[in-house]
Design an enzyme around this catalytic site. Structure first.
Site, PDB file in Angstrom:
ATOM      1  NE  ARG A  23       9.415  -7.644  -5.035  1.00 51.01           N
ATOM      2  CZ  ARG A  23       9.637  -8.028  -3.780  1.00 51.01           C
ATOM      3  NH1 ARG A  23       8.802  -8.869  -3.189  1.00 51.01           N
ATOM      4  NH2 ARG A  23      10.673  -7.581  -3.114  1.00 51.01           N
ATOM      5  CG  ASN A  68       4.676  -1.852   0.343  1.00 51.41           C
ATOM      6  OD1 ASN A  68       4.623  -0.987   1.198  1.00 51.41           O
ATOM      7  ND2 ASN A  68       5.402  -2.959   0.499  1.00 51.41           N
ATOM      8  CB  CYS A  70       5.523   0.161   7.185  1.00 57.17           C
ATOM      9  SG  CYS A  70       7.078  -0.310   6.386  1.00 57.17           S
ATOM     10  CG  HIS A 127       9.003   1.726   2.073  1.00 61.02           C
ATOM     11  ND1 HIS A 127       8.787   0.807   1.073  1.00 61.02           N
ATOM     12  CD2 HIS A 127       8.679   1.086   3.230  1.00 61.02           C
ATOM     13  CE1 HIS A 127       8.360  -0.335   1.598  1.00 61.02           C
ATOM     14  NE2 HIS A 127       8.289  -0.176   2.900  1.00 61.02           N
ATOM     15  CE1 TYR A 135      12.010  -0.500   0.392  1.00 63.12           C
ATOM     16  CE2 TYR A 135      11.879  -0.256   2.765  1.00 63.12           C
ATOM     17  CZ  TYR A 135      11.619  -0.982   1.616  1.00 63.12           C
ATOM     18  OH  TYR A 135      10.989  -2.200   1.711  1.00 63.12           O
TER      19      TYR A 135
END
Length: 421
Positions: free
Chosen positions: A90, A144, A164, A194, A244
């Site tokens: 990440r 995700n 989500c 998102h 987002y």
């Protein structure tokens, strides 16, 4: 009822356990298996999970295992909440795109593509193993990028629904601002995972009074601050975009901000270290307050409601999920995966009707769906050219020079996770 959580060693898991304990009348779990290859984390999380159940008087059995096949055997539902490559991957997703002047984020843009390429093959392998042990099990995907992963599962013929926490977070936030119970708040939530907008906020159901104008008039500043968008943007749109959307509506400003502070991955890694130390305390028997800063707020309640609908005998509850479009948005293919209100029961999720969308939203949805098509093809078949085309199609990239540079970086940083590289 047996549930299995793949990625059960996640620091998220006590949030899920707390929901199972509090909402046991909604979802009567008799056996819960936490599955994770990281046995050191798993035992810490498992110990806290048992103490939470004991404190709240839940009679269910909680076990832990690193053996996927035995963990999912006989499960009625399997929840996926894994992160291939961990926080280290990440951290890369959030940093190397910034070198090219593009958003560094783990679920959208170039970082989101990297995560999809690492994740889809692993999730599909897990799903095949679930199918071999119990072909009737539902797979609930919280991993995700949820839209792409859920589409991969559905396309492979699995019984899957994506989940989500964005919508349930908005529901709770709006209910508090309106001083009503969350169950009374119905969202006109539409888009892709998102990439969603709250087009309306109605009381009592889809035909109730729309209180969006009141929310924006009375609480617009607070909502805008949470989204890190100017209040004027919300007023001009008359809707509430997801957090987002700031990466699309304020791309360059977001890049500047991301370059001036530590990555979110670094913040989460430090938080996880502290959380795991807490989880090891035998006196701790509830989720710590710090977990609220980790992310995933209200995930447990959404997961409980979804699992209860998929496994129960009710008439079908309305929830926001990720599932096949099937004509809901007429400008997308039926097998596109969208995130909307749907009626959920033992047969799966059926999206509710959505009014015709303004081209402002429909155009971006169509664009990102085209990218997701290419991203999934890349995840399934690999190849540098496919990576380049997916990046070129993404509206957060969109220039060939950026796509070339990002392709090189993506492959270099993820080679160990890409069988074809």
């Amino acid at each position: 009822m047996k549930l299995a959580v793949v990625g059960g060693g996640s620091t998220y898991t006590p949030e899920l356990i707390d929901g199972f304990a509090r909402l046991r009348d909604t979802l009567p779990v008799t056996e819960l298996v936490l599955v994770d290859p990281a046995t050191d984390r798993l035992e810490l999380v498992g110990g806290l999970a048992r103490r939470i159940f004991a404190k709240q008087g839940h009679p269910g059995l909680i076990t832990t295992t690193s053996d996927l096949d035995s963990g999912v055997a006989g499960a009625d539902a399997v929840l996926l909440q894994l992160r291939v490559g961990g926080q280290a991957a990440r951290e890369q997703d959030e940093t190397w795109p910034l070198e090219c002047g593009c958003i560094g984020q783990e679920t959208t843009g170039a970082g989101g593509l990297a995560k999809a390429l690492r994740t889809v093959p692993v999730v599909l392998d897990i799903a095949e193993r679930v199918r071999r042990t119990n072909s009737d099990a539902w797979i609930i995907d919280f991993t995700n990028p949820v839209g792409i992963v859920t589409r991969a599962l559905l396309q492979a013929g699995h019984k899957a629904v994506g989940l989500c926490n964005v919508a349930v977070g908005f529901q709770r936030k709006f209910a508090k601002l309106l001083d009503v119970v969350p169950a009374d708040v119905h969202l006109n939530h539409v888009g892709l995972n998102h990439l969603t907008w709250e087009l309306g906020v109605r009381l009592g159901g889809p035909d109730g009074e729309d209180l969006m104008p009141r929310l924006l008039a009375e609480h617009g500043d607070a909502i805008a601050d949470d989204l890190r968008l100017p209040r004027a943007v919300l007023d001009r749109l008359g809707v509430v975009p997801s957090y987002y959307l700031r990466y699309f509506y304020g791309h360059d400003e977001a890049v500047r901000q991301l370059r001036t502070k530590p990555s979110r991955a670094a913040e989460v890694a430090a938080m996880e270290k502290e959380l795991l130390a807490m989880y090891g305390d035998p006196a701790l028997d509830e989720k710590p307050a710090l977990l609220g800063k980790r992310g995933g707020a209200f995930y447990s309640e959404a997961a409980v409601d979804l699992a209860a609908s998929l496994l129960g005998d009710g008439g079908g509850a309305v929830q926001v999920v990720n599932t096949y479009n099937n004509g809901t948005l007429p400008f997308l293919a039926d097998d596109a995966v969208i995130e909307v209100q749907a009626r959920v029961d033992r047969t799966g999720a059926v999206p509710l009707a959505v009014p015709a969308l303004d081209p402002l939203y429909a155009g971006l949805i169509a664009n990102v769906t085209a990218y997701e098509d290419l991203a999934l093809e890349t995840a399934l078949h690999g190849g540098r050219d496919r990576v380049f085309k997916a990046l070129l199609a993404h509206p957060l990239v969109g220039q060939y020079a950026y796509a070339e540079a990002l392709t090189d970086r993506l492959i270099a940083h993820n080679r160990e996770h890409l069988a074809w590289a």
